[in-house]
Scaffold this motif. Structure first.
Motif, PDB file in Angstrom:
ATOM      1  N   PHE A 168       1.094 -38.055   5.940  1.00  0.00           N
ATOM      2  CA  PHE A 168       0.179 -37.019   5.475  1.00  0.00           C
ATOM      3  C   PHE A 168      -1.265 -37.517   5.457  1.00  0.00           C
ATOM      4  O   PHE A 168      -1.538 -38.668   5.121  1.00  0.00           O
ATOM      5  CB  PHE A 168       0.582 -36.545   4.076  1.00  0.00           C
ATOM      6  CG  PHE A 168       1.690 -35.546   4.083  1.00  0.00           C
ATOM      7  CD1 PHE A 168       1.416 -34.186   4.053  1.00  0.00           C
ATOM      8  CD2 PHE A 168       3.017 -35.955   4.133  1.00  0.00           C
ATOM      9  CE1 PHE A 168       2.437 -33.242   4.071  1.00  0.00           C
ATOM     10  CE2 PHE A 168       4.040 -35.025   4.145  1.00  0.00           C
ATOM     11  CZ  PHE A 168       3.749 -33.662   4.123  1.00  0.00           C
ATOM     12  N   PHE A 169      -2.174 -36.608   5.845  1.00  0.00           N
ATOM     13  CA  PHE A 169      -3.627 -36.832   5.839  1.00  0.00           C
ATOM     14  C   PHE A 169      -4.054 -37.938   6.813  1.00  0.00           C
ATOM     15  O   PHE A 169      -5.082 -38.581   6.624  1.00  0.00           O
ATOM     16  CB  PHE A 169      -4.129 -37.152   4.434  1.00  0.00           C
ATOM     17  CG  PHE A 169      -4.108 -35.969   3.501  1.00  0.00           C
ATOM     18  CD1 PHE A 169      -3.477 -34.775   3.848  1.00  0.00           C
ATOM     19  CD2 PHE A 169      -4.711 -36.037   2.263  1.00  0.00           C
ATOM     20  CE1 PHE A 169      -3.464 -33.677   2.993  1.00  0.00           C
ATOM     21  CE2 PHE A 169      -4.706 -34.941   1.401  1.00  0.00           C
ATOM     22  CZ  PHE A 169      -4.085 -33.767   1.766  1.00  0.00           C
ATOM     23  N   ARG A 170      -3.272 -38.142   7.860  1.00  0.00           N
ATOM     24  CA  ARG A 170      -3.647 -39.117   8.892  1.00  0.00           C
ATOM     25  C   ARG A 170      -4.908 -38.633   9.609  1.00  0.00           C
ATOM     26  O   ARG A 170      -5.019 -37.462   9.948  1.00  0.00           O
ATOM     27  CB  ARG A 170      -2.497 -39.262   9.895  1.00  0.00           C
ATOM     28  CG  ARG A 170      -2.729 -40.328  10.961  1.00  0.00           C
ATOM     29  CD  ARG A 170      -1.512 -40.413  11.876  1.00  0.00           C
ATOM     30  NE  ARG A 170      -1.635 -41.485  12.838  1.00  0.00           N
ATOM     31  CZ  ARG A 170      -0.725 -41.772  13.767  1.00  0.00           C
ATOM     32  NH1 ARG A 170       0.387 -41.046  13.835  1.00  0.00           N
ATOM     33  NH2 ARG A 170      -0.904 -42.768  14.609  1.00  0.00           N
ATOM     34  N   GLU A 171      -5.858 -39.539   9.829  1.00  0.00           N
ATOM     35  CA  GLU A 171      -7.151 -39.200  10.436  1.00  0.00           C
ATOM     36  C   GLU A 171      -7.751 -37.984   9.713  1.00  0.00           C
ATOM     37  O   GLU A 171      -8.101 -36.963  10.316  1.00  0.00           O
ATOM     38  CB  GLU A 171      -6.999 -38.933  11.935  1.00  0.00           C
ATOM     39  CG  GLU A 171      -6.516 -40.159  12.706  1.00  0.00           C
ATOM     40  CD  GLU A 171      -6.474 -39.944  14.211  1.00  0.00           C
ATOM     41  OE1 GLU A 171      -7.378 -39.272  14.739  1.00  0.00           O
ATOM     42  OE2 GLU A 171      -5.527 -40.456  14.852  1.00  0.00           O
ATOM     43  N   SER A 172      -7.907 -38.141   8.398  1.00  0.00           N
ATOM     44  CA  SER A 172      -8.294 -37.024   7.536  1.00  0.00           C
ATOM     45  C   SER A 172      -9.714 -36.521   7.797  1.00  0.00           C
ATOM     46  O   SER A 172     -10.060 -35.405   7.393  1.00  0.00           O
ATOM     47  CB  SER A 172      -8.167 -37.428   6.066  1.00  0.00           C
ATOM     48  OG  SER A 172      -9.000 -38.538   5.765  1.00  0.00           O
ATOM     49  N   HIS A 173     -10.543 -37.314   8.473  1.00  0.00           N
ATOM     50  CA  HIS A 173     -11.903 -36.849   8.763  1.00  0.00           C
ATOM     51  C   HIS A 173     -11.887 -35.571   9.613  1.00  0.00           C
ATOM     52  O   HIS A 173     -12.795 -34.741   9.504  1.00  0.00           O
ATOM     53  CB  HIS A 173     -12.697 -37.948   9.475  1.00  0.00           C
ATOM     54  CG  HIS A 173     -12.127 -38.388  10.780  1.00  0.00           C
ATOM     55  ND1 HIS A 173     -11.015 -39.205  10.872  1.00  0.00           N
ATOM     56  CD2 HIS A 173     -12.497 -38.112  12.058  1.00  0.00           C
ATOM     57  CE1 HIS A 173     -10.737 -39.417  12.144  1.00  0.00           C
ATOM     58  NE2 HIS A 173     -11.613 -38.771  12.883  1.00  0.00           N
ATOM     59  N   GLN A 174     -10.848 -35.400  10.432  1.00  0.00           N
ATOM     60  CA  GLN A 174     -10.750 -34.175  11.224  1.00  0.00           C
ATOM     61  C   GLN A 174     -10.371 -32.982  10.357  1.00  0.00           C
ATOM     62  O   GLN A 174     -10.825 -31.862  10.596  1.00  0.00           O
ATOM     63  CB  GLN A 174      -9.751 -34.372  12.367  1.00  0.00           C
ATOM     64  CG  GLN A 174     -10.238 -35.363  13.421  1.00  0.00           C
ATOM     65  CD  GLN A 174      -9.241 -35.566  14.537  1.00  0.00           C
ATOM     66  OE1 GLN A 174      -8.039 -35.398  14.352  1.00  0.00           O
ATOM     67  NE2 GLN A 174      -9.721 -35.947  15.707  1.00  0.00           N
TER      68      GLN A 174
END
Length: 284
Positions: free
Chosen positions: A86-92
Motif C-alpha cells: 500500500f501507498f507504493r510510490e505515494s508521490h504519484q
C-alpha cells in the motif's frame, strides 16, 4: 536421493526454453532473457509435475491446444511476478489528488471520472487509490469516480477481490487508516472492509491483447507502473499505443519510476507537476 522416471524426464533443454520463450512472448508480450532461464525452468517443471506430463513436449502440446485454455492461464499466473504494498510510490497519489484530477475537472468540466490501475496485482495499488480519493480529495463529494483495476493473472485478481493482506503489505499505512479500513484477524492478516472493496471493479486483461484492450475507452487517468519494463521494445510500443487509445482526450498516465514513455512513444506529452511526472494524451 533417487530420481523417479518422471523426474528424469522433466528437463528443459535450450531448444525447449527458446520455443517456450517465443510462445510466451507472442501470448503476453513478456520476453524472458537468458538470465531468467532458471526462473522459467523451475516454474515449467512445476507445471509439468502438476499436470503429470512425462516430457516438456507433452506438456507444451497439452497447454497450447487445451480447449479451455485453463493450463495456459495457470502458466501465466505462475510466470508473472506480483509483489507490492500500500501507498507504493505515494508521490504519484499525492499528485493525483492535489493537482491532476482537479485540472481534469476544471479544464474539461467533467463530473464523472474513470481511473484504471493495470496491473492490479493483489490489489494494493487500486485500494491505495481508493483510500487517497476518499481521504484526500475533497471533490470526491460531488464527482463520480469509476475505479477499475485489471491484471493478466486470474489468481491475483481473486486475491485482490478478497481484500486480504499481510502485515508487510500494510506496513506504510498509518494506524488511523489501518483501523478505519481494515480488520486484523487472528492469523495476523488484515481484511479490507466491505466499503473499500466495493470501490474497485476488477477484471482480467492482457495488455498485449488489442481486442481485450478495446473494451476500455475514455479513461481519465491510468496507473500502469512497473510492467512495461518486462516487455521488449516492440511490445512496449504496442502497449503504449493501446493505452493511448484507452485514454480520453487530455487523459493522463503514470508509469513506474524506472520507466519513461518518451523512450517508447512520441504520442504523449510530458507533464511535470509539483509531485510527479505524468504523460498526457493531447486534447486535440
Amino acid at each position: 536421493m533417487t530420481l523417479t522416471k518422471q523426474d528424469a524426464n522433466l528437463k528443459i533443454s535450450t531448444a525447449d526454453f527458446e520455443r517456450f520463450r517465443d510462445f510466451f512472448y507472442r501470448k503476453t508480450g513478456i520476453r524472458f532473457e537468458d538470465s531468467k532461464r532458471y526462473f522459467v525452468d523451475k516454474r515449467l517443471v512445476e507445471r509439468m509435475r502438476q499436470t503429470q506430463a512425462s516430457t516438456f513436449r507433452d506438456y507444451f502440446t497439452h497447454m497450447r491446444f487445451q480447449a479451455s485454455g485453463e493450463e495456459l492461464q495457470q502458466l501465466i499466473n505462475t510466470m508473472t511476478v506480483n509483489e507490492t504494498y500500500f501507498f507504493r510510490e505515494s508521490h504519484q497519489f499525492d499528485c493525483m489528488v492535489q493537482e491532476l484530477l482537479d485540472e481534469i475537472v476544471k479544464v474539461q468540466g467533467k463530473r464523472e471520472l474513470k481511473i484504471w490501475s493495470i496491473p492490479s496485482s493483489t490489489g494494493e495499488e487500486p485500494y491505495s487509490i481508493a483510500i487517497y480519493l476518499m481521504e484526500r480529495w475533497p471533490s470526491i463529494q460531488h464527482i463520480d469516480v469509476e475505479l477499475m483495476s485489471s491484471d493478466i493473472d486470474s489468481a491475483v485478481i481473486n486475491k485482490a477481490k478478497a481484500g486480504l493482506f499481510s502485515e508487510r503489505s500494510v506496513q506504510y499505512l498509518d494506524k488511523v487508516l489501518l483501523k478505519k479500513y481494515f480488520t486484523k484477524r487472528e492469523d495476523g492478516m488484515y481484511q479490507a472492509c466491505d466499503d473499500l472493496r466495493s470501490c474497485v471493479h476488477f477484471s482480467q486483461v492482457n495488455l498485449n491483447d488489442q481486442l481485450q484492450m478495446k473494451r476500455y475507452r475514455d479513461i481519465d487517468l491510468i496507473f500502469c507502473r512497473n510492467v512495461l519494463i518486462y516487455f521488449d521494445d516492440s511490445s512496449r510500443r504496442s502497449a503504449a499505443e493501446s493505452l493511448y487509445d484507452t485514454l480520453a482526450p487530455g487523459g493522463f498516465i503514470f508509469l513506474g519510476h524506472s520507466e519513461s514513455m518518451s523512450r517508447i512513444s512520441s504520442l504523449f506529452k510530458i507533464r511535470k507537476f509539483h509531485h510527479a511526472l505524468a504523460y498526457q494524451k493531447p486534447s486535440v
